[in-house]
Motif scaffolding. Sequence first.
Motif, PDB file in Angstrom:
ATOM      1  N   TYR A  54       0.840  -1.203   0.000  1.00  0.00           N
ATOM      2  CA  TYR A  54       0.000   0.000   0.000  1.00  0.00           C
ATOM      3  C   TYR A  54       0.874   1.251   0.000  1.00  0.00           C
ATOM      4  CZ  TYR A  54      -3.855   3.133   1.015  1.00  0.00           C
ATOM      5  OH  TYR A  54      -4.779   4.129   0.937  1.00  0.00           O
ATOM      6  N   HIS A  55       1.943   1.215   0.786  1.00  0.00           N
ATOM      7  CA  HIS A  55       2.851   2.376   0.820  1.00  0.00           C
ATOM      8  C   HIS A  55       3.472   2.627  -0.547  1.00  0.00           C
ATOM      9  CE1 HIS A  55       3.539   1.711   5.411  1.00  0.00           C
ATOM     10  NE2 HIS A  55       2.346   2.170   5.122  1.00  0.00           N
ATOM     11  N   LEU A  56       3.863   1.551  -1.215  1.00  0.00           N
ATOM     12  CA  LEU A  56       4.481   1.695  -2.532  1.00  0.00           C
ATOM     13  C   LEU A  56       3.511   2.331  -3.522  1.00  0.00           C
ATOM     14  CD1 LEU A  56       6.811   1.122  -4.503  1.00  0.00           C
ATOM     15  CD2 LEU A  56       5.822  -1.152  -4.885  1.00  0.00           C
ATOM     16  N   LYS A  57       2.269   1.866  -3.484  1.00  0.00           N
ATOM     17  CA  LYS A  57       1.271   2.384  -4.424  1.00  0.00           C
ATOM     18  C   LYS A  57       0.946   3.854  -4.136  1.00  0.00           C
ATOM     19  CE  LYS A  57       0.482  -1.352  -6.885  1.00  0.00           C
ATOM     20  NZ  LYS A  57       0.770  -1.379  -8.346  1.00  0.00           N
ATOM     21  N   THR A  58       0.821   4.199  -2.853  1.00  0.00           N
ATOM     22  CA  THR A  58       0.475   5.585  -2.532  1.00  0.00           C
ATOM     23  C   THR A  58       1.626   6.541  -2.846  1.00  0.00           C
ATOM     24  OG1 THR A  58       1.126   5.151  -0.229  1.00  0.00           O
ATOM     25  CG2 THR A  58      -1.220   5.035  -0.764  1.00  0.00           C
ATOM     26  N   SER A  59       2.858   6.074  -2.686  1.00  0.00           N
ATOM     27  CA  SER A  59       4.003   6.938  -2.980  1.00  0.00           C
ATOM     28  C   SER A  59       4.043   7.341  -4.451  1.00  0.00           C
ATOM     29  CB  SER A  59       5.309   6.242  -2.591  1.00  0.00           C
ATOM     30  OG  SER A  59       5.544   5.107  -3.405  1.00  0.00           O
ATOM     31  N   GLU A  60       3.453   6.491  -5.298  1.00  0.00           N
ATOM     32  CA  GLU A  60       3.468   6.763  -6.735  1.00  0.00           C
ATOM     33  C   GLU A  60       2.481   7.858  -7.142  1.00  0.00           C
ATOM     34  OE1 GLU A  60       2.718   2.974  -8.479  1.00  0.00           O
ATOM     35  OE2 GLU A  60       4.718   2.178  -8.060  1.00  0.00           O
ATOM     36  N   VAL A  61       1.506   8.168  -6.286  1.00  0.00           N
ATOM     37  CA  VAL A  61       0.518   9.195  -6.640  1.00  0.00           C
ATOM     38  C   VAL A  61       0.783  10.521  -5.926  1.00  0.00           C
ATOM     39  CG1 VAL A  61      -1.228   7.428  -7.054  1.00  0.00           C
ATOM     40  CG2 VAL A  61      -1.144   8.551  -4.827  1.00  0.00           C
ATOM     41  N   LEU A  62       1.830  10.561  -5.103  1.00  0.00           N
ATOM     42  CA  LEU A  62       2.151  11.809  -4.414  1.00  0.00           C
ATOM     43  C   LEU A  62       2.573  12.888  -5.406  1.00  0.00           C
ATOM     44  CD1 LEU A  62       4.175  10.747  -1.226  1.00  0.00           C
ATOM     45  CD2 LEU A  62       1.929  11.846  -1.304  1.00  0.00           C
ATOM     46  N   SER A  63       2.210  14.107  -5.109  1.00  0.00           N
ATOM     47  CA  SER A  63       2.644  15.253  -5.905  1.00  0.00           C
ATOM     48  C   SER A  63       3.800  15.927  -5.178  1.00  0.00           C
ATOM     49  CB  SER A  63       1.497  16.254  -6.093  1.00  0.00           C
ATOM     50  OG  SER A  63       1.971  17.432  -6.723  1.00  0.00           O
ATOM     51  N   MET A  64       4.962  15.935  -5.817  1.00  0.00           N
ATOM     52  CA  MET A  64       6.145  16.547  -5.212  1.00  0.00           C
ATOM     53  C   MET A  64       6.635  17.732  -6.033  1.00  0.00           C
ATOM     54  SD  MET A  64       6.251  14.554  -2.650  1.00  0.00           S
ATOM     55  CE  MET A  64       7.770  14.996  -1.842  1.00  0.00           C
ATOM     56  N   GLN A  65       5.832  18.173  -6.985  1.00  0.00           N
ATOM     57  CA  GLN A  65       6.209  19.290  -7.844  1.00  0.00           C
ATOM     58  C   GLN A  65       5.942  20.623  -7.138  1.00  0.00           C
ATOM     59  OE1 GLN A  65       7.801  18.447 -10.613  1.00  0.00           O
ATOM     60  NE2 GLN A  65       7.414  16.314 -10.060  1.00  0.00           N
ATOM     61  N   GLY A  66       6.135  21.722  -7.880  1.00  0.00           N
ATOM     62  CA  GLY A  66       5.989  23.050  -7.309  1.00  0.00           C
ATOM     63  C   GLY A  66       4.616  23.324  -6.741  1.00  0.00           C
ATOM     64  N   GLU A  67       3.572  22.744  -7.358  1.00  0.00           N
ATOM     65  CA  GLU A  67       2.218  23.015  -6.882  1.00  0.00           C
ATOM     66  C   GLU A  67       1.979  22.458  -5.488  1.00  0.00           C
ATOM     67  OE1 GLU A  67      -0.902  21.119  -8.934  1.00  0.00           O
ATOM     68  OE2 GLU A  67       0.057  19.150  -9.025  1.00  0.00           O
ATOM     69  N   ALA A  68       2.809  21.493  -5.057  1.00  0.00           N
ATOM     70  CA  ALA A  68       2.629  20.910  -3.735  1.00  0.00           C
ATOM     71  C   ALA A  68       3.111  21.828  -2.628  1.00  0.00           C
ATOM     72  CB  ALA A  68       3.379  19.573  -3.649  1.00  0.00           C
ATOM     73  N   SER A  69       3.894  22.868  -2.985  1.00  0.00           N
ATOM     74  CA  SER A  69       4.490  23.720  -1.966  1.00  0.00           C
ATOM     75  C   SER A  69       3.952  25.150  -1.959  1.00  0.00           C
ATOM     76  CB  SER A  69       6.011  23.773  -2.148  1.00  0.00           C
ATOM     77  OG  SER A  69       6.344  24.305  -3.419  1.00  0.00           O
ATOM     78  N   GLN A  70       3.027  25.468  -2.863  1.00  0.00           N
ATOM     79  CA  GLN A  70       2.541  26.862  -2.910  1.00  0.00           C
ATOM     80  C   GLN A  70       1.693  27.160  -1.673  1.00  0.00           C
ATOM     81  OE1 GLN A  70      -0.636  28.466  -3.575  1.00  0.00           O
ATOM     82  NE2 GLN A  70      -1.721  26.545  -3.150  1.00  0.00           N
TER      83      GLN A  70
END
Length: 608
Positions: free
Chosen positions: A297-313
């Motif tokens: 489950y952790h592996l699958k959820t890590s693949e949908v995380l957003s780590m781009q600029g929009e994640a930090s605005q």
Amino acid sequence: NPTQVGTALQVFYNLGSLKETVSSIVEGYRASLEDNINNALDIKILTQPSQATTRGGPGRATMPTPGNTAAFRAALWTNMEKLMDQICAACGQVQHLQKVLAKKRDPVSHVCFIDEIAKDGQADILYAFWNTVTQILSSEFQKATNSSTFLKQAFEGEYPKLLRLYNDLWKRLQQYSQNLQGSFCSSGNADLLSELHQGEEDMQDIFMQKKQDYDPEKALKDSLQAYEAAYLSKSLSRLFDPINLVFPPGGRNPPSNDELDSIIKTIARAISICDIRDSLSCSVNKTVVLKNTVKMYHLKTSEVLSMQGEASQVIGPLTEGQRRNVAVVNSLYRLHQSVLKVVSGLTSFPSAAEHSIAVALETAHSLMESAIQPLLNSVGDSIEAIIITMHQEDFSGSLSNTGKPDVPCSLYMKELQGFIARIMNDYFRHFDCMDFIYDNTEAIAQRAIELFIRNASLLRPLGEGGKMRLAADFAQMELAVAPLCRRVSDLGKPYRLLRSFRPLLFQTSEHIVNSQAVGDVIAYSTILHFLFSRAPPELKSPHQRAEWSFARYSQWLDDHPSEKDRLIFIRGALEAYVQSVRAREGKEFAPIYPIMLQLLQKAMSTIQ
């Protein structure tokens, strides 16, 4: 009855046939058990009902038809229960025989019967018999399942039932050992009244006396290894299926609440199937299954995380990527809590298994932190950027006629309060796991207070009116960081620093230097920075001497957390002042200089 068995053995000893008789008895038990095992696993016997109702070609009698598979399974498990009874009875008899032989002595020669048997290397009758039984179980089970797909499927698919039978057999044998000791101790035969050896209280101890590296319980269950592996594989497959279903290839969305509920129920069902008090079952059906499922489950959820600029605005409302990260964190939290609930509800869970599950769940915590880290970093950077703007405001003014500052607090403080309140409402309130959020935002609050004190100590010039406004800012700072934490007083040393520094704003330099808070709660370097604000312009602050901006100096302080490095840098500023005074042939130093020099020397002495 030990006395009756002892009497019978005495007769055979007198006849000179003790060894042969004992060997014959034990061999009879072995042969009988081998027949019982073969009969229990005989596919022809198990499918006899189909023979009576079905006619056809060769081999049909050994293959259950679809309609009577349930009857075949019922017959199989009935046979297995009978087989466990037969094994228990035979082992009990052999165990009883060995104990009597170990205690019975010939009244004339005083020879112990077990020593008589040992002449041919047969003293360890129970060990030899048990070893033979477990080997037969392993070989016959393997042979039977290799020749019958139906037997193989039954043992693999219903492995927990098979394991439960084995566990029950071992417990019964242990209980028999304890009951046997009681019967010996209550025997009226004088030859059998001597205390049994302490190590012979149960089967496990008897075996361990003979073979230090031999585990009789493991030997019993070795025949199940193939079925254990197959059952584990199927269990994982059943658990992975719903996870793979809600994370299709190329999908970018975490599971919905209903989909997550389905996954959690599947995990709980798999665990409850085999809630047996046994380390092997914990390994198979609890530790391994849970750990691997959580990892998947952790592996699958890590693949949908957003780590781009929009994640930090932190300027506008939640972006799509931030909403996705919120959903990921909430789903990980729910899974984490649900697994802990399942584990806590189990009747038996070894500490080693709990540790293994805890390690797997720590991955969820790390993944949750990764999901919110871009947002946390951006919030922290924004808070620092706001605080540093205090240097754009004028704190040099004197007191007004009323003796109060013109405004209750500074503009930067109003902006800071508004920003923190907004980000807590717009971003962090969407998370279900507020304790987890506070664990992270409290660190931001601590950092904010430290930055506030750092920049406040660097303000210069600082007039009486500026001191009053800065004192109001200190009070407002507690309100500003309050939304980031459970209680501001829980922030530890930064909170004590905030409370301790404020009174120093209005104290004389001599009182400040002698304050108990200096060097304990408040670092010497921070107080020295503050004393620069009371110095004339020619006594430049360290960052002014280096011609650095406030932001650059703040970064330097972050990069040099050592108090010694900071004091050396401050000493350079004081030495530069002395040189400038001498260069212009000044007659005296500023009154604050000797006070700062004294404090610097005191500070250096504490770290050398």
